[in-house]
Design an enzyme around this catalytic site. Structure first.
Site, PDB file in Angstrom:
ATOM      1  N   SER A 106       0.836  -1.204   0.000  1.00 49.58           N
ATOM      2  CA  SER A 106       0.000   0.000   0.000  1.00 49.58           C
ATOM      3  C   SER A 106       0.867   1.248   0.000  1.00 49.58           C
ATOM      4  CB  SER A 106      -0.907   0.018   1.228  1.00 49.58           C
ATOM      5  OG  SER A 106      -1.485   1.306   1.336  1.00 49.58           O
ATOM      6  N   HIS A 116      -1.096  -1.293  -4.319  1.00 46.50           N
ATOM      7  CA  HIS A 116      -2.366  -0.901  -3.700  1.00 46.50           C
ATOM      8  C   HIS A 116      -2.381   0.616  -3.523  1.00 46.50           C
ATOM      9  CE1 HIS A 116      -5.931  -1.937  -1.233  1.00 46.50           C
ATOM     10  NE2 HIS A 116      -5.543  -0.967  -0.421  1.00 46.50           N
ATOM     11  N   ASP A 146      -4.626   3.735  -2.119  1.00 46.20           N
ATOM     12  CA  ASP A 146      -5.769   4.076  -1.275  1.00 46.20           C
ATOM     13  C   ASP A 146      -6.227   5.499  -1.560  1.00 46.20           C
ATOM     14  OD1 ASP A 146      -6.124   1.772   0.608  1.00 46.20           O
ATOM     15  OD2 ASP A 146      -4.006   2.202   1.024  1.00 46.20           O
ATOM     16  N   MET A 178      -8.860   8.375  -0.703  1.00 47.45           N
ATOM     17  CA  MET A 178      -9.792   8.743   0.372  1.00 47.45           C
ATOM     18  C   MET A 178     -10.336  10.142   0.136  1.00 47.45           C
ATOM     19  SD  MET A 178      -7.438   7.575   3.562  1.00 47.45           S
ATOM     20  CE  MET A 178      -6.710   5.946   3.617  1.00 47.45           C
ATOM     21  N   HIS A 203      -8.036   1.090  -4.198  1.00 50.14           N
ATOM     22  CA  HIS A 203      -9.046   0.911  -3.137  1.00 50.14           C
ATOM     23  C   HIS A 203      -9.636   2.282  -2.852  1.00 50.14           C
ATOM     24  CE1 HIS A 203      -9.585   0.039   1.487  1.00 50.14           C
ATOM     25  NE2 HIS A 203     -10.747   0.167   0.867  1.00 50.14           N
ATOM     26  N   MET A 232     -12.062   4.792  -0.954  1.00 50.49           N
ATOM     27  CA  MET A 232     -12.855   5.054   0.241  1.00 50.49           C
ATOM     28  C   MET A 232     -13.548   6.384  -0.003  1.00 50.49           C
ATOM     29  SD  MET A 232      -9.853   3.644   2.688  1.00 50.49           S
ATOM     30  CE  MET A 232      -8.759   3.517   1.256  1.00 50.49           C
ATOM     31  N   MET A 246     -11.512  -5.860   5.170  1.00 51.13           N
ATOM     32  CA  MET A 246     -10.752  -4.849   5.923  1.00 51.13           C
ATOM     33  C   MET A 246     -10.497  -5.371   7.332  1.00 51.13           C
ATOM     34  SD  MET A 246     -10.121  -2.338   3.930  1.00 51.13           S
ATOM     35  CE  MET A 246      -9.317  -1.336   5.192  1.00 51.13           C
ATOM     36  N   ASP A 303      -6.682  -6.385   4.034  1.00 47.83           N
ATOM     37  CA  ASP A 303      -6.042  -5.068   4.072  1.00 47.83           C
ATOM     38  C   ASP A 303      -6.151  -4.471   5.472  1.00 47.83           C
ATOM     39  OD1 ASP A 303      -5.065  -2.515   3.517  1.00 47.83           O
ATOM     40  OD2 ASP A 303      -6.808  -1.901   2.321  1.00 47.83           O
TER      41      ASP A 303
HETATM   42  C1  DX5 Z   1      -6.499   1.787   5.307  1.00 48.41           C
HETATM   43  C2  DX5 Z   1      -5.969   1.380   3.970  1.00 48.41           C
HETATM   44  C3  DX5 Z   1      -4.867   0.431   3.972  1.00 48.41           C
HETATM   45  C4  DX5 Z   1      -3.619   0.901   4.667  1.00 48.41           C
HETATM   46  C5  DX5 Z   1      -2.904  -0.305   5.204  1.00 48.41           C
HETATM   47  O1  DX5 Z   1      -7.626   2.578   5.098  1.00 48.41           O
HETATM   48  O2  DX5 Z   1      -7.028   0.792   3.204  1.00 48.41           O
HETATM   49  O3  DX5 Z   1      -4.555  -0.005   2.644  1.00 48.41           O
HETATM   50  O4  DX5 Z   1      -2.737   1.597   3.841  1.00 48.41           O
HETATM   51  O5  DX5 Z   1      -1.819   0.114   5.943  1.00 48.41           O
HETATM   52  P1  DX5 Z   1      -1.106  -0.839   6.974  1.00 48.41           P
HETATM   53  O6  DX5 Z   1      -0.617  -2.022   6.203  1.00 48.41           O
HETATM   54  O7  DX5 Z   1      -0.025   0.006   7.517  1.00 48.41           O
HETATM   55  O8  DX5 Z   1      -2.147  -1.233   7.990  1.00 48.41           O
HETATM   56 ZN    ZN Z   2      -6.492  -0.126   1.282  1.00 44.12          ZN
END
Ligand code: DX5
Ligand code: ZN
Length: 225
Positions: free
Chosen positions: A9, A34, A36, A38, A67, A69, A138, A177
């Site tokens: 990620s 990956h 993320d 947001m 991913h 959010m 998650m 994740d």
């Molecule tokens: C959280 C994200 C994850 C995050 C994971 O909202 O979806 O992908 O980056 O990070 P670690 O591996 O540090 O928990």
């Molecule tokens: Zn994620």
């Protein structure tokens, strides 16, 4: 031998050196990246969006596992396709019409993934499995990297694995994740996951390849036990 895909990620990367970080995880043997995204509404944090993905796209041929959010995700599917996403995973809590979002992702030539918050029952996701390329469990509350793994979420992974087998979806990717690292990867593998996202467990460490392989090996050892 079964496969265990590793998707680092980028949220945990050094944002001042994104191109180098991407090249480093690719060289370390990551199977996908990956990303993320947001929106500050669905989750209480803002990360990065289309312009960053589009720039990274020019620098890499890796599979971009995005991913999102984001509230009402259908608004951004076309933009993500244009930016170069290969797969898009969205939250079922965020979309009033889950089927329409899956169809839009597919229509834009991308792989479709669906996920849920830790508090959302897995039964809400199971009926969608035949229409998905990827189901994401998650194991932290979405929004931030570096949180602790929630082991009780492994029941969801097992439920998805069982239902995928019952329905005959052998190609489904079951991804985990949040808080995944060398100590928690075995539980994921044992429960039936075949794709692990790891942010802080890989970035920030000295040797990305060693971390990537340690996570993969721990998960695979749990499957083949
Ligand atoms: C959280 C994200 C994850 C995050 C994971 O909202 O979806 O992908 O980056 O990070 P670690 O591996 O540090 O928990
Ligand atoms: Zn994620």
């Amino acid at each position: 031998m079964k496969k265990m895909l590793i998707s680092p990620s980028l949220l945990a990367a050094d944002f001042a050196r994104l191109g180098e970080e991407l090249a480093a995880v690719e060289a370390a043997g990551a199977d996908m990246l990956h990303l993320d995204v947001m929106d500050g509404v669905f989750v209480p944090n803002i990360s990065f969006g289309m312009p960053v993905i589009a720039s990274l796209r020019k620098a890499s041929g890796m599979f971009f596992d995005v991913h999102i959010m984001i509230t009402d995700p259908i608004r951004y599917i076309d933009g993500l396709a244009k930016a170069g996403a290969d797969g898009v995973t969205f939250h079922l809590e965020a979309a009033p019409d889950t089927g329409a979002v899956i169809d839009r992702i597919r229509a834009r030539g991308m792989k479709a993934g669906l996920t849920l918050r830790p508090g959302t029952p897995v039964e809400e996701l199971l009926p969608w499995l035949p229409r998905l390329d990827l189901a994401l469990v998650m194991t932290v509350e979405p929004g931030f990297g570096g949180q602790s793994f929630l082991p009780e979420m492994m029941e969801k992974v097992s439920a998805i694995r069982r239902e995928a087998e019952r329905l005959g979806c052998p190609r489904l990717i079951i991804q985990v994740d949040g808080g995944v690292g060398r100590d928690t990867a075995a539980a994921c593998g044992a429960a039936g996951a075949n794709c692990l996202v790891a942010g802080s467990a890989i970035f920030g460490k000295k040797d990305y390849a060693a971390e990537t392989e340690a996570i993969r090996a721990a998960a695979l050892a749990a499957i083949h036990k």
